[in-house]
Design an enzyme around this catalytic site. Structure first.
Site, PDB file in Angstrom:
ATOM      1  N   TYR A 165       0.809  -1.218   0.000  1.00 48.82           N
ATOM      2  CA  TYR A 165       0.000   0.000   0.000  1.00 48.82           C
ATOM      3  C   TYR A 165       0.848   1.277   0.000  1.00 48.82           C
ATOM      4  O   TYR A 165       0.295   2.383  -0.031  1.00 48.82           O
ATOM      5  CB  TYR A 165      -0.900   0.033   1.242  1.00 48.82           C
ATOM      6  CG  TYR A 165      -1.877  -1.114   1.346  1.00 48.82           C
ATOM      7  CD1 TYR A 165      -2.959  -1.214   0.477  1.00 48.82           C
ATOM      8  CD2 TYR A 165      -1.718  -2.093   2.317  1.00 48.82           C
ATOM      9  CE1 TYR A 165      -3.853  -2.262   0.575  1.00 48.82           C
ATOM     10  CE2 TYR A 165      -2.611  -3.155   2.424  1.00 48.82           C
ATOM     11  CZ  TYR A 165      -3.682  -3.233   1.552  1.00 48.82           C
ATOM     12  OH  TYR A 165      -4.573  -4.271   1.646  1.00 48.82           O
TER      13      TYR A 165
ATOM     14  N   HIS B 115      -4.488   6.454  -1.243  1.00 44.01           N
ATOM     15  CA  HIS B 115      -5.090   6.431   0.094  1.00 44.01           C
ATOM     16  C   HIS B 115      -4.038   6.603   1.196  1.00 44.01           C
ATOM     17  O   HIS B 115      -4.395   6.862   2.354  1.00 44.01           O
ATOM     18  CB  HIS B 115      -5.814   5.087   0.289  1.00 44.01           C
ATOM     19  CG  HIS B 115      -7.124   5.196   1.000  1.00 44.01           C
ATOM     20  ND1 HIS B 115      -7.862   6.366   1.099  1.00 44.01           N
ATOM     21  CD2 HIS B 115      -7.855   4.254   1.667  1.00 44.01           C
ATOM     22  CE1 HIS B 115      -8.974   6.132   1.779  1.00 44.01           C
ATOM     23  NE2 HIS B 115      -8.984   4.869   2.145  1.00 44.01           N
TER      24      HIS B 115
ATOM     25  N   TYR C 116      -5.249  -0.537   9.903  1.00 41.25           N
ATOM     26  CA  TYR C 116      -5.953  -0.337   8.635  1.00 41.25           C
ATOM     27  C   TYR C 116      -6.882   0.861   8.764  1.00 41.25           C
ATOM     28  O   TYR C 116      -7.293   1.261   9.861  1.00 41.25           O
ATOM     29  CB  TYR C 116      -6.692  -1.585   8.158  1.00 41.25           C
ATOM     30  CG  TYR C 116      -5.732  -2.655   7.676  1.00 41.25           C
ATOM     31  CD1 TYR C 116      -5.207  -2.600   6.383  1.00 41.25           C
ATOM     32  CD2 TYR C 116      -5.342  -3.699   8.513  1.00 41.25           C
ATOM     33  CE1 TYR C 116      -4.308  -3.573   5.940  1.00 41.25           C
ATOM     34  CE2 TYR C 116      -4.447  -4.670   8.073  1.00 41.25           C
ATOM     35  CZ  TYR C 116      -3.931  -4.597   6.793  1.00 41.25           C
ATOM     36  OH  TYR C 116      -3.035  -5.541   6.367  1.00 41.25           O
TER      37      TYR C 116
ATOM     38  N   ASN D 241     -10.006   1.793   8.229  1.00 39.34           N
ATOM     39  CA  ASN D 241     -11.330   1.888   8.847  1.00 39.34           C
ATOM     40  C   ASN D 241     -11.327   1.646  10.351  1.00 39.34           C
ATOM     41  O   ASN D 241     -12.387   1.684  10.982  1.00 39.34           O
ATOM     42  CB  ASN D 241     -12.324   0.927   8.157  1.00 39.34           C
ATOM     43  CG  ASN D 241     -11.890  -0.528   8.253  1.00 39.34           C
ATOM     44  OD1 ASN D 241     -10.808  -0.826   8.754  1.00 39.34           O
ATOM     45  ND2 ASN D 241     -12.738  -1.425   7.772  1.00 39.34           N
TER      46      ASN D 241
ATOM     47  N   ASP E  83      -6.180  11.812   2.581  1.00 39.78           N
ATOM     48  CA  ASP E  83      -6.505  12.030   1.175  1.00 39.78           C
ATOM     49  C   ASP E  83      -7.928  12.546   1.015  1.00 39.78           C
ATOM     50  O   ASP E  83      -8.833  12.145   1.739  1.00 39.78           O
ATOM     51  CB  ASP E  83      -6.331  10.727   0.389  1.00 39.78           C
ATOM     52  CG  ASP E  83      -7.197   9.601   0.951  1.00 39.78           C
ATOM     53  OD1 ASP E  83      -6.972   9.210   2.119  1.00 39.78           O
ATOM     54  OD2 ASP E  83      -8.104   9.115   0.238  1.00 39.78           O
TER      55      ASP E  83
ATOM     56  N   ASN F  38     -13.436   6.653   5.549  1.00 41.95           N
ATOM     57  CA  ASN F  38     -13.509   5.657   6.621  1.00 41.95           C
ATOM     58  C   ASN F  38     -12.539   5.924   7.768  1.00 41.95           C
ATOM     59  O   ASN F  38     -12.827   5.608   8.923  1.00 41.95           O
ATOM     60  CB  ASN F  38     -13.266   4.250   6.057  1.00 41.95           C
ATOM     61  CG  ASN F  38     -14.439   3.753   5.239  1.00 41.95           C
ATOM     62  OD1 ASN F  38     -15.591   4.137   5.485  1.00 41.95           O
ATOM     63  ND2 ASN F  38     -14.171   2.909   4.259  1.00 41.95           N
TER      64      ASN F  38
END
Length: 254
Positions: free
Chosen positions: A14, A19, A65, A67, A92, A113
Site C-alpha cells: 500500500y 489512500h 488499517y 477503517n 486524502d 472511513n
C-alpha cells in the site's frame, strides 16, 4: 504534547497508494526533522516523538488499517491527555483536485472511513489537513482509484506538496493553521497567493475634507461663465436699447 496523525494502510503493497498520502506526509516530516526518534510500534501504530518549533510532537501512523484508525488515535490521546485542538489528521481528499489542500477544524467525515473511525473514538473537533488526490469521475471506480498507486506523472506535484508540508509543519504543531496554509499556497501557487495579496491591500486613504467628486460641475461652471461673457445683458426697451441694437447690428436697416 501535540499529535500529528497520517492516515493510510500498513504494509509494503500500500506504500504508494493514493489512500496513503497521509503516511507519506508523516514520513517526509520525519525525514526532514532530525529531532524525531526512530519509528517504533506503539499505540497500535508506528510512532515517533520529537520537536517541531517550540512544541513536543508525536507522529502517529495507525497500523489498524484505515477503517479502524480511531483505535490508535484514541489510545495515544488518552495516554498523553491530548486535547482535540492539539490533534492534526492528514489524509486524502477525493473532492479536491490533485495538488490542492485545505485546512479545516471539525465537521463530518465526508465518507472517509479513517475520519469516520477517528470521530467515533474522539469526537469531531480535531483539525484536518486534506490533501487532494482528485476523483475518478464515477463512484463505482473510487475504491480501485484510492487503492491504486500514484503515477510517475503525479510525482511532479506530489513531491513538492509533501516537501512544503514538512518544511512548514512547525506552524501546524503551534496551531498556526492560517499561516501554514498561506506558506503552502505561496510555495505551490505563487500566482494565486499574489492575487490574494493584491486584493487584500487597502486603497490609499482619502484626505479629510476633500470630496471625491467629478470635474464635470467645475467644467459646467466655466461654460456658464463663458456664455455670460459672450452675450451681454441688453435692455429690452428705451433709448439705450435702441442704441445697443444698432451697434450690435440688431436695429432696423435703412
Amino acid at each position: 504534547m501535540r499529535l500529528i496523525v497520517g492516515l493510510g494502510n500498513p504494509g509494503a503493497k500500500y506504500n504508494h497508494n493514493r489512500h496513503n498520502i497521509g503516511f507519506m506526509a508523516l514520513d517526509e516530516i520525519h525525514r526532514q526533522n532530525s529531532s524525531f526518534s526512530p519509528w517504533r510500534s506503539r499505540f497500535q501504530g508506528q510512532a515517533s516523538e520529537g520537536r517541531l518549533g517550540s512544541e513536543k510532537v508525536l507522529l502517529l501512523k495507525p497500523s489498524t488499517y484505515m477503517n479502524e484508525s480511531g483505535r490508535a488515535v484514541g489510545e495515544a490521546i488518552r495516554f498523553f491527555k491530548i486535547e482535540p485542538q492539539d490533534i492534526v489528521v492528514i489524509y486524502d481528499e477525493l473532492d479536491l483536485p490533485p495538488a490542492k489542500f485545505r485546512m479545516k477544524t471539525g465537521g463530518g467525515h465526508g465518507g472517509h472511513n479513517g475520519l469516520r473511525s477517528i470521530s467515533a473514538h474522539i469526537g469531531q473537533d480535531y483539525r484536518r489537513l486534506r490533501l487532494g488526490i482528485g476523483h475518478p469521475g464515477d463512484k463505482k471506480l473510487v475504491s480501485n482509484y484510492v487503492l491504486g498507486d500514484f503515477s510517475k506523472a503525479d510525482n511532479d506535484w506530489l513531491e513538492p506538496l509533501l516537501r512544503e508540508i514538512a518544511d512548514h509543519c512547525a506552524l501546524l504543531a503551534e496551531g498556526k493553521d492560517s499561516q501554514f496554509a498561506n506558506k503552502l499556497t505561496l510555495a505551490l501557487e505563487p500566482e494565486k497567493a499574489r492575487r490574494a495579496d493584491d486584493a487584500g491591500k487597502k486603497a490609499p486613504a482619502r484626505k479629510p475634507g476633500i470630496p471625491q467628486s467629478s470635474p464635470k460641475p467645475k467644467a459646467q461652471s466655466h461654460i456658464r461663465q463663458a456664455r455670460k461673457a459672450k452675450t451681454p445683458d441688453i435692455p429690452k426697451s428705451g433709448p439705450m436699447a435702441d442704441m445697443l441694437k444698432k451697434l450690435l447690428g440688431g436695429g432696423d436697416k435703412s
